[in-house]
Motif scaffolding. Structure first.
Motif, PDB file in Angstrom:
ATOM      1  N   ILE A  91       0.960  -1.201   0.003  1.00  0.00           N
ATOM      2  CA  ILE A  91      -0.104  -0.045   0.092  1.00  0.00           C
ATOM      3  C   ILE A  91       0.961   1.378   0.273  1.00  0.00           C
ATOM      4  CG2 ILE A  91      -1.664   1.391   1.293  1.00  0.00           C
ATOM      5  CD1 ILE A  91      -2.821  -1.535   2.314  1.00  0.00           C
ATOM      6  N   THR A  92       0.849   2.172  -1.514  1.00  0.00           N
ATOM      7  CA  THR A  92       1.536   2.928  -1.461  1.00  0.00           C
ATOM      8  C   THR A  92       0.667   4.711  -1.819  1.00  0.00           C
ATOM      9  OG1 THR A  92       3.748   3.754  -2.367  1.00  0.00           O
ATOM     10  CG2 THR A  92       2.177   2.308  -3.014  1.00  0.00           C
ATOM     11  N   THR A  93       1.756   5.295  -2.242  1.00  0.00           N
ATOM     12  CA  THR A  93       1.200   6.211  -3.111  1.00  0.00           C
ATOM     13  C   THR A  93       1.078   6.614  -4.436  1.00  0.00           C
ATOM     14  OG1 THR A  93       2.683   8.112  -2.686  1.00  0.00           O
ATOM     15  CG2 THR A  93       1.285   8.375  -0.710  1.00  0.00           C
ATOM     16  N   THR A  94       0.045   7.326  -4.934  1.00  0.00           N
ATOM     17  CA  THR A  94      -0.084   7.610  -6.203  1.00  0.00           C
ATOM     18  C   THR A  94      -0.129   8.923  -6.500  1.00  0.00           C
ATOM     19  OG1 THR A  94      -0.840   7.310  -8.688  1.00  0.00           O
ATOM     20  CG2 THR A  94      -2.058   7.304  -6.365  1.00  0.00           C
ATOM     21  N   SER A  95       0.419   9.284  -7.532  1.00  0.00           N
ATOM     22  CA  SER A  95       0.302  11.334  -7.830  1.00  0.00           C
ATOM     23  C   SER A  95      -1.361  11.281  -9.269  1.00  0.00           C
ATOM     24  CB  SER A  95       1.266  11.470  -8.839  1.00  0.00           C
ATOM     25  OG  SER A  95       1.591  10.552 -10.113  1.00  0.00           O
ATOM     26  N   GLY A  96      -1.401  10.682  -9.345  1.00  0.00           N
ATOM     27  CA  GLY A  96      -3.028   9.850  -9.870  1.00  0.00           C
ATOM     28  C   GLY A  96      -4.150  10.699  -8.649  1.00  0.00           C
ATOM     29  N   LYS A  97      -5.668  10.804  -9.024  1.00  0.00           N
ATOM     30  CA  LYS A  97      -6.550  11.124  -8.868  1.00  0.00           C
ATOM     31  C   LYS A  97      -7.026  10.600  -7.818  1.00  0.00           C
ATOM     32  CE  LYS A  97      -6.873  15.238 -11.426  1.00  0.00           C
ATOM     33  NZ  LYS A  97      -7.950  16.700 -12.302  1.00  0.00           N
ATOM     34  N   SER A  98      -6.990   9.039  -8.095  1.00  0.00           N
ATOM     35  CA  SER A  98      -7.770   8.618  -7.428  1.00  0.00           C
ATOM     36  C   SER A  98      -7.393   6.745  -7.474  1.00  0.00           C
ATOM     37  CB  SER A  98      -9.131   7.671  -8.855  1.00  0.00           C
ATOM     38  OG  SER A  98      -8.627   7.485 -10.341  1.00  0.00           O
ATOM     39  N   MET A  99      -7.611   6.105  -6.805  1.00  0.00           N
ATOM     40  CA  MET A  99      -7.213   4.981  -5.496  1.00  0.00           C
ATOM     41  C   MET A  99      -6.097   3.748  -7.243  1.00  0.00           C
ATOM     42  SD  MET A  99      -7.957   2.459  -2.773  1.00  0.00           S
ATOM     43  CE  MET A  99      -9.244   1.515  -3.622  1.00  0.00           C
ATOM     44  N   ASP A 100      -5.594   3.037  -7.157  1.00  0.00           N
ATOM     45  CA  ASP A 100      -5.203   1.681  -8.089  1.00  0.00           C
ATOM     46  C   ASP A 100      -4.824   0.874  -7.815  1.00  0.00           C
ATOM     47  OD1 ASP A 100      -4.212   1.765 -10.989  1.00  0.00           O
ATOM     48  OD2 ASP A 100      -2.068   1.188 -10.110  1.00  0.00           O
ATOM     49  N   ILE A 101      -5.330  -0.351  -8.625  1.00  0.00           N
ATOM     50  CA  ILE A 101      -4.694  -1.757  -7.292  1.00  0.00           C
ATOM     51  C   ILE A 101      -4.394  -2.343  -8.855  1.00  0.00           C
ATOM     52  CG2 ILE A 101      -5.715  -3.521  -6.432  1.00  0.00           C
ATOM     53  CD1 ILE A 101      -7.956  -1.858  -5.050  1.00  0.00           C
ATOM     54  N   SER A 102      -3.339  -2.741  -8.865  1.00  0.00           N
ATOM     55  CA  SER A 102      -2.489  -3.561  -9.918  1.00  0.00           C
ATOM     56  C   SER A 102      -0.951  -4.825  -9.610  1.00  0.00           C
ATOM     57  CB  SER A 102      -1.300  -2.213 -10.649  1.00  0.00           C
ATOM     58  OG  SER A 102      -0.852  -1.976 -10.026  1.00  0.00           O
ATOM     59  N   LYS A 103      -1.601  -5.369 -10.336  1.00  0.00           N
ATOM     60  CA  LYS A 103      -0.171  -6.179 -10.009  1.00  0.00           C
ATOM     61  C   LYS A 103       1.136  -6.093 -11.271  1.00  0.00           C
ATOM     62  CE  LYS A 103      -1.810 -10.731  -8.252  1.00  0.00           C
ATOM     63  NZ  LYS A 103      -0.043 -11.286  -7.827  1.00  0.00           N
ATOM     64  N   GLU A 104       2.147  -5.752 -10.241  1.00  0.00           N
ATOM     65  CA  GLU A 104       3.354  -4.880 -10.689  1.00  0.00           C
ATOM     66  C   GLU A 104       3.981  -6.588 -10.577  1.00  0.00           C
ATOM     67  OE1 GLU A 104       4.988  -1.616  -9.264  1.00  0.00           O
ATOM     68  OE2 GLU A 104       3.105  -0.255  -9.570  1.00  0.00           O
ATOM     69  N   GLY A 105       4.683  -7.899 -11.572  1.00  0.00           N
ATOM     70  CA  GLY A 105       5.386  -9.070 -11.557  1.00  0.00           C
ATOM     71  C   GLY A 105       4.478  -9.359 -10.824  1.00  0.00           C
ATOM     72  N   ASP A 106       4.844 -10.271  -9.414  1.00  0.00           N
ATOM     73  CA  ASP A 106       3.346 -10.811  -8.890  1.00  0.00           C
ATOM     74  C   ASP A 106       3.125 -10.130  -7.083  1.00  0.00           C
ATOM     75  OD1 ASP A 106       3.695 -13.320 -10.685  1.00  0.00           O
ATOM     76  OD2 ASP A 106       5.688 -13.645  -9.521  1.00  0.00           O
ATOM     77  N   ILE A 107       3.410  -9.191  -7.620  1.00  0.00           N
ATOM     78  CA  ILE A 107       3.279  -7.536  -6.210  1.00  0.00           C
ATOM     79  C   ILE A 107       2.285  -7.007  -6.431  1.00  0.00           C
ATOM     80  CG2 ILE A 107       4.180  -6.274  -4.682  1.00  0.00           C
ATOM     81  CD1 ILE A 107       7.039  -7.557  -5.225  1.00  0.00           C
ATOM     82  N   ARG A 108       1.408  -7.369  -4.893  1.00  0.00           N
ATOM     83  CA  ARG A 108      -0.534  -6.226  -5.611  1.00  0.00           C
ATOM     84  C   ARG A 108       0.065  -5.286  -4.920  1.00  0.00           C
ATOM     85  NH1 ARG A 108      -5.706  -7.082  -2.295  1.00  0.00           N
ATOM     86  NH2 ARG A 108      -6.940  -6.092  -4.063  1.00  0.00           N
TER      87      ARG A 108
END
Length: 394
Positions: A39-56
């Motif tokens: 769980i971290t931050t983003t520069s976007g305006k809404s929450m983003d959930i994605s898979k980066e490799g095998d890490i959610r």
């Protein structure tokens, strides 16, 4: 398999020690067969959930109303309390200033925190070294009250603590009243494949117009803590004996204009390259382009940059204070000098630039030290032991 949720304000593509630490540890634990959520931050305006490799990765937007770190802490806590990451066996705070993130913990999920930086010690050093006005400016810009309060809260509310150095461990136990048996000392680590002596720095040298000249490298935030002004002062003397020497400065921060002014006043504009924040892909090449790495911090919880330099086969110079002494072995992987002492920095740089054999030997010993002590595989295994202890005590 253990399901681990990391909480971190910074995470790649952001750069910095916290981002590098979380990414390296998460990847190593994932490679060992564990399920990882970040769980971290983003520069976007809404929450983003994605898979980066095998890490959610769950990226939370930064508030336009509340202070950014505070809003992230509040939103991350809500995510945990609402069970969004799913089944979690371990909550690991890798931002050491997020005490209010810890939820009510109704499910008795063990909470681990990594403490990177002794904020109370930083405050004390700055207070003793500056005027009242300069201290006030620093305290407001740095948000040191917020950082110190939340670090103390995090230390007291977590089930187990990890300190990245002996210095940080001593500071936490002394300042926050933490019992030593609650705390484990596990150092930072570095990607030994990404940073290695075989990387070619020719591209960076050509880009800057540097040929065979000796190159000194500084990587760090341009603030009081990193001692950049003392390096500039020392370098102004170095160029008198090594006229072709160059200094590369990678980083940004509140002292950027002061650093630029000092460079111009010392007549060093053709010898110093201010690269600002650089792309993470370029950083290994920049280390490869230098002959000597120098960051004379006035205090440091540990300093991942020293590991990056040593992994790249470069000799290091740092101050004999804080966690730096856990990284650099004086006389073997580099030289340690007194803090805030430009004359000592000058003498150390002169000594190494004049001695090719020692420069090369320190670089080789530094790489060896990293391989033996500071790999993510080793650090991940030690961290799992902490998780197991926490699981047994909650």
């Amino acid at each position: 398999m253990t399901s681990i949720c990391f909480i971190t304000y910074e995470y790649p593509p952001q750069i910095g020690g916290e981002a590098a630490y979380t990414s390296g540890l998460a990847s190593a634990l994932n490679d060992m067969g564990n399920d990882i959520t970040v769980i971290t931050t983003t520069s976007g305006k809404s929450m983003d959930i994605s898979k980066e490799g095998d890490i959610r990765v769950i990226r939370l937007p930064k508030s336009r109303v509340l202070p950014k770190m505070l809003s992230f802490s509040i939103d991350a806590r809500k995510i945990l309390e609402n069970g969004a990451p799913g089944k979690i066996d371990i909550i690991h705070n890798t931002s050491d200033y997020n005490g209010i993130i810890i939820p009510g913990n109704k499910k008795k999920t063990p909470v681990i925190a990594t403490i990177h930086h002794p904020y109370a010690e930083e405050r004390r050093i700055y207070r003793a070294s500056t005027s009242n006005i300069e201290y006030f400016k620093y305290a407001i810009h740095r948000k040191i009250d917020y950082l110190e309060y939340n670090s103390k809260l995090l230390c007291r509310k977590s089930d187990r603590l990890i300190a990245v150095s002996n210095y940080t461990a001593k500071s936490v136990t002394a300042e926050y009243g933490i019992q030593p048996d609650k705390l484990s000392i596990i150092p930072n680590a570095v990607d030994i494949n990404r940073f290695n002596p075989d990387i070619d720095g020719t591209e960076i040298r050509k880009k800057l117009g540097i040929a065979a000249e000796k190159v000194i490298l500084f990587v760090g935030r341009l603030d009081f803590q990193k001692g950049i002004e003392y390096l500039i002062s020392a370098f102004s003397k170095i160029v008198k004996e090594f006229p072709e020497a160059k200094l590369i400065v990678v980083g940004d921060g509140p002292l950027k204009n002061n650093v630029r002014a000092a460079i111009n006043e010392s007549g060093l504009s053709k010898s110093v390259f201010l690269m600002g924040r650089t792309d993470t892909d370029d950083l290994p090449k920049i280390y490869a382009a230098c002959d000597l790495f120098v960051v004379p911090s006035l205090m440091e919880g540990f300093g991942i940059v020293y590991l990056e330099a040593m992994a790249s086969g470069k000799a290091c110079i740092g101050a004999n204070i804080g966690g730096v002494e856990d990284a650099i072995v004086d006389g073997h992987t580099g030289l340690l000098v007194p803090p805030a002492d430009s004359d000592s920095i000058y003498c150390a740089i002169k000594k190494l630039l004049s001695d090719e054999d020692t420069l090369a030997r320190f670089g080789k010993e530094g790489r060896k030290r990293v391989l033996e002590n500071f790999t993510w595989k080793k650090v991940a295994a030690q961290t799992l032991e902490v998780y197991n202890k926490a699981s047994g005590s909650v």
